[in-house]
Design a protein around this motif. Structure first.
Motif, PDB file in Angstrom:
ATOM      1  N   GLY A 342       0.773  -1.223   0.000  1.00  0.00           N
ATOM      2  CA  GLY A 342       0.000   0.000   0.000  1.00  0.00           C
ATOM      3  C   GLY A 342       0.806   1.276   0.000  1.00  0.00           C
ATOM      4  O   GLY A 342       0.396   2.270   0.617  1.00  0.00           O
ATOM      5  N   ARG A 343       1.944   1.288  -0.667  1.00  0.00           N
ATOM      6  CA  ARG A 343       2.734   2.520  -0.759  1.00  0.00           C
ATOM      7  C   ARG A 343       2.081   3.459  -1.772  1.00  0.00           C
ATOM      8  O   ARG A 343       1.882   3.112  -2.935  1.00  0.00           O
ATOM      9  N   VAL A 344       1.725   4.682  -1.340  1.00  0.00           N
ATOM     10  CA  VAL A 344       1.064   5.665  -2.195  1.00  0.00           C
ATOM     11  C   VAL A 344       2.019   6.815  -2.455  1.00  0.00           C
ATOM     12  O   VAL A 344       2.607   7.377  -1.525  1.00  0.00           O
ATOM     13  N   GLU A 345       2.178   7.149  -3.730  1.00  0.00           N
ATOM     14  CA  GLU A 345       3.090   8.233  -4.098  1.00  0.00           C
ATOM     15  C   GLU A 345       2.395   9.213  -5.034  1.00  0.00           C
ATOM     16  O   GLU A 345       1.832   8.814  -6.058  1.00  0.00           O
ATOM     17  N   PHE A 346       2.421  10.486  -4.672  1.00  0.00           N
ATOM     18  CA  PHE A 346       1.987  11.568  -5.552  1.00  0.00           C
ATOM     19  C   PHE A 346       3.253  12.201  -6.124  1.00  0.00           C
ATOM     20  O   PHE A 346       4.078  12.754  -5.385  1.00  0.00           O
ATOM     21  N   ASP A 347       3.418  12.111  -7.436  1.00  0.00           N
ATOM     22  CA  ASP A 347       4.631  12.591  -8.090  1.00  0.00           C
ATOM     23  C   ASP A 347       4.291  13.782  -8.997  1.00  0.00           C
ATOM     24  O   ASP A 347       3.827  13.608 -10.124  1.00  0.00           O
ATOM     25  N   ALA A 348       4.502  15.002  -8.475  1.00  0.00           N
ATOM     26  CA  ALA A 348       4.248  16.242  -9.243  1.00  0.00           C
ATOM     27  C   ALA A 348       2.868  16.220  -9.894  1.00  0.00           C
ATOM     28  O   ALA A 348       2.708  16.533 -11.079  1.00  0.00           O
ATOM     29  N   GLY A 400       1.685  14.753 -14.054  1.00  0.00           N
ATOM     30  CA  GLY A 400       2.323  13.912 -13.061  1.00  0.00           C
ATOM     31  C   GLY A 400       1.665  12.546 -12.967  1.00  0.00           C
ATOM     32  O   GLY A 400       0.982  12.099 -13.900  1.00  0.00           O
ATOM     33  N   ALA A 401       1.872  11.880 -11.837  1.00  0.00           N
ATOM     34  CA  ALA A 401       1.340  10.527 -11.685  1.00  0.00           C
ATOM     35  C   ALA A 401       1.058  10.229 -10.220  1.00  0.00           C
ATOM     36  O   ALA A 401       1.760  10.695  -9.325  1.00  0.00           O
ATOM     37  N   VAL A 402      -0.006   9.425 -10.020  1.00  0.00           N
ATOM     38  CA  VAL A 402      -0.302   8.852  -8.710  1.00  0.00           C
ATOM     39  C   VAL A 402       0.052   7.373  -8.803  1.00  0.00           C
ATOM     40  O   VAL A 402      -0.425   6.673  -9.710  1.00  0.00           O
ATOM     41  N   ARG A 403       0.885   6.904  -7.884  1.00  0.00           N
ATOM     42  CA  ARG A 403       1.319   5.503  -7.941  1.00  0.00           C
ATOM     43  C   ARG A 403       0.904   4.771  -6.677  1.00  0.00           C
ATOM     44  O   ARG A 403       0.951   5.330  -5.582  1.00  0.00           O
TER      45      ARG A 403
END
Length: 590
Positions: A342-348, A400-403
């Motif tokens: 469940g690692r959530v990353e908001f990248d720009a 950007g991207a949500v991962r």
């Protein structure tokens, strides 16, 4: 008379309805056609029976005249049976078609992009299932019955020609004159129908809004204001309905007048022929009977165009929703969400709502590690709820991207992505179903034991067990039989049952009193264990427990860190705390 619309769009709608829906019910249509042929044939027999009765029976043996009523009774009973069969068969087909249309419409709305659904009030969507469906049903019924009317008129024309072809020409010459005004009136009705549907949607939306705000209306003494708004909406609806009624009302008088002229002309000609010895009383009686019997189906065919135009207008609106393109879809090469914790990353990440000039999010970047609780805080309009909505792809990032666990959420299948996420909002959504069903919708294949275990973990089991029928108690619209805290615990039980990797909490405790908040917070603590949690909170106690706090302003992350670190920085977060932007009596001391 019935005329196929010349408008290419109308023909396209009719073809789509025919091939996509009507042809799925060939057996019902075949039965309707069979009954229609019998009905038309038996109706056309009436004039012949009357003519034969007056001429043959009276000429050969006047004593046989008593057979005429008997024959008419037999024909009438057979016609009534055919009429009943036709009506039942037609309604069976029409209602199944309407059911299929409503199903496709509902499926389109439930699977449509959230952005396209929220553009209109729910009541406006509801009118498409009721008002538009009713218009389509009436048009379909009249159109299919119009086939019976056409066959009946054809049969009666054949009877009239057989009785006297010269008199038939006089009657036939007058009816086509009605086509021009009928087509013109039909176009006016279709235009007016569009306005009427808009007024119906506006009125339904306003009424729903007013009733939902009943407490505010009474608390602020807004009764007179709401009554004035409703009166204005009712007046606009009345004007639209009256416009259609006035146009439709002119159809029957037009046809009645033309029919009267035709009957008068025929009667004058027939009377002259009988008086001059060129015809028999039987022919005269049979021909007039055929002419009078034909007047009803001819008038029905005349009004058919108006009903068709209203139905086509409704059909156009329904298909417009069904055909609305979706943008939130699985990519052609989408793969299931990879395994992870469940690692959530908001990248720009950037995002802009359609039709708005300003960006809701701009270069938003932060990371929630597996098992962490990350709180999004900031002033109203900072973009917190928007950021949360991008994780399950209710909207797609425009930059950007949500991962999630290393995978761009746009590159994985929607089903696998959303199965890994649970959402609990400020207003717990309850369905008008049982307590069991409201929890089990988190995982439809869950057993009763699993549902009860989730309810116990959410501190909901005790009050559910105390309901009249326990877990099988229907909670009412919006969960009206429960308090706010109870509804929230049902929602938490639903999320627990889902066993998600990622938990999204949107002000889940902001509307609760202290006692209910304590119960819900305890349930939330259990729910967050081992899961990545993104939380929007207005309670300082919730924020202080977070592993990371992301402070947002104007769609950007302006600060990140723990409560202690952010207070030490003395930036926006510290100012929010000092100005009691969070709902907590210990705010200033913090």
């Amino acid at each position: 008379m019935a005329v196929l619309p010349a408008d290419p769009s109308s023909r396209a709608l009719i073809r789509r309805l025919l091939h996509g829906y009507l042809m799925q019910h060939r057996r019902g249509i075949a039965l309707a056609v069979l009954c229609t042929l019998a009905l038309a044939g038996l109706t056309a027999l009436y004039p012949i029976v009357i003519q034969q009765g007056f001429d043959r029976f009276t000429a050969n043996d006047p004593q046989l005249i008593w057979l005429l009523p008997l024959v008419i009774i037999v024909v009438t009973c057979a016609k009534a049976l055919a009429q009943y069969g036709q009506a039942v068969a037609v309604q069976s087909v029409v209602l199944r078609v309407i059911e299929a249309l409503q199903g496709d419409l509902f499926r389109a709305l439930t699977r449509a992009d959230l952005a396209s659904v929220v553009r209109e009030a729910p009541a406006r969507h509801a009118t498409k299932f009721t008002v538009d469906a009713a218009a389509i049903r009436e048009a379909l019924t009249k159109s299919i019955n119009g086939g019976a009317d056409v066959l009946t008129v054809v049969g009666l024309i054949a009877s009239m020609v057989w009785l006297d072809w010269q008199m038939s020409l006089i009657a036939a010459a007058l009816y086509p004159i009605a086509v021009v005004p009928i087509l013109r009136l039909g176009k006016r009705i279709r235009r007016a129908s569009g306005g009427m549907q808009e007024r119906m949607g506006e009125t339904a939306a306003q009424l729903t809004e007013s009733f939902a705000a009943a407490r505010v209306v009474r608390a602020y003494r807004l009764e007179a204001q709401e009554e004035a708004r409703a009166a204005h909406a009712f007046a606009r609806l009345r004007e639209s309905l009256f416009g259609i009624a006035r146009t439709r009302a002119s159809l029957d008088p037009t046809l009645e007048a033309l029919g009267g002229i035709a009957v008068a002309a025929v009667l004058g000609f027939v009377g002259w022929r009988v008086a001059s010895g060129q015809g028999t009383v039987g022919e005269f009686t049979g021909f007039v009977a055929a002419l009078l019997i034909a007047s009803r189906p001819v008038r029905a065919l005349g009004s058919l165009n108006a009903a068709m135009q209203e139905g086509l207008a409704g059909l156009s609106r329904v298909f417009a929703v069904v055909d609305t393109p979706r943008h939130i879809l699985d990519a052609p090469d989408a793969v299931p969400l990879p395994a992870g914790r469940g690692r959530v990353e908001f990248d720009a990440v950037g995002f802009r709502y359609d039709g708005t000039p300003d960006a809701a999010l701009t270069s938003l970047s932060f990371t929630a590690e597996p098992g962490q609780t990350v709180a999004l805080v900031g002033p109203s309009g900072a973009g917190k709820s928007t950021a949360l909505a991008l994780v399950p792809r209710l909207y797609d990032a425009t930059a950007g991207a949500v991962r999630l666990d290393g995978a761009d959420v746009r590159a994985v299948t929607l089903a696998s992505l959303r199965d890994a996420i649970a959402y609990v909002g400020q207003d717990a959504v309850m369905f008008d179903d049982t307590a069991f069903a409201n929890i089990a919708c988190g995982r439809p294949d869950a057993t009763a034991a699993e549902v009860e275990a989730a309810a116990r973990a959410a501190a909901a089991h005790d009050f559910i067990a105390a309901l009249p029928e326990g877990y099988h108690t229907v909670l009412g619209p919006g969960g009206g039989r429960l308090s706010g805290g109870q509804r929230q615990r049902i929602a938490l039980a639903r999320a627990l049952l889902r066993d998600p990797r990622v938990l999204l909490l949107d002000e889940a405790t902001s509307a609760l009193d202290a006692e209910n908040e304590a119960l819900v917070q305890a349930a939330l603590a259990r729910l967050r264990q081992g899961r990545t949690t993104l939380v929007i909170a207005h309670r300082l106690a919730t924020v202080r427990e977070a592993d990371r706090i992301v402070v947002m302003q104007d769609g950007r992350a302006v600060e990140q860190g723990t409560h202690a670190a952010l207070m030490a920085e003395d930036g926006l977060y510290a100012r929010l705390v000092r100005t009691q932007a969070f709902d907590n009596t210990e705010t200033v001391a913090a």
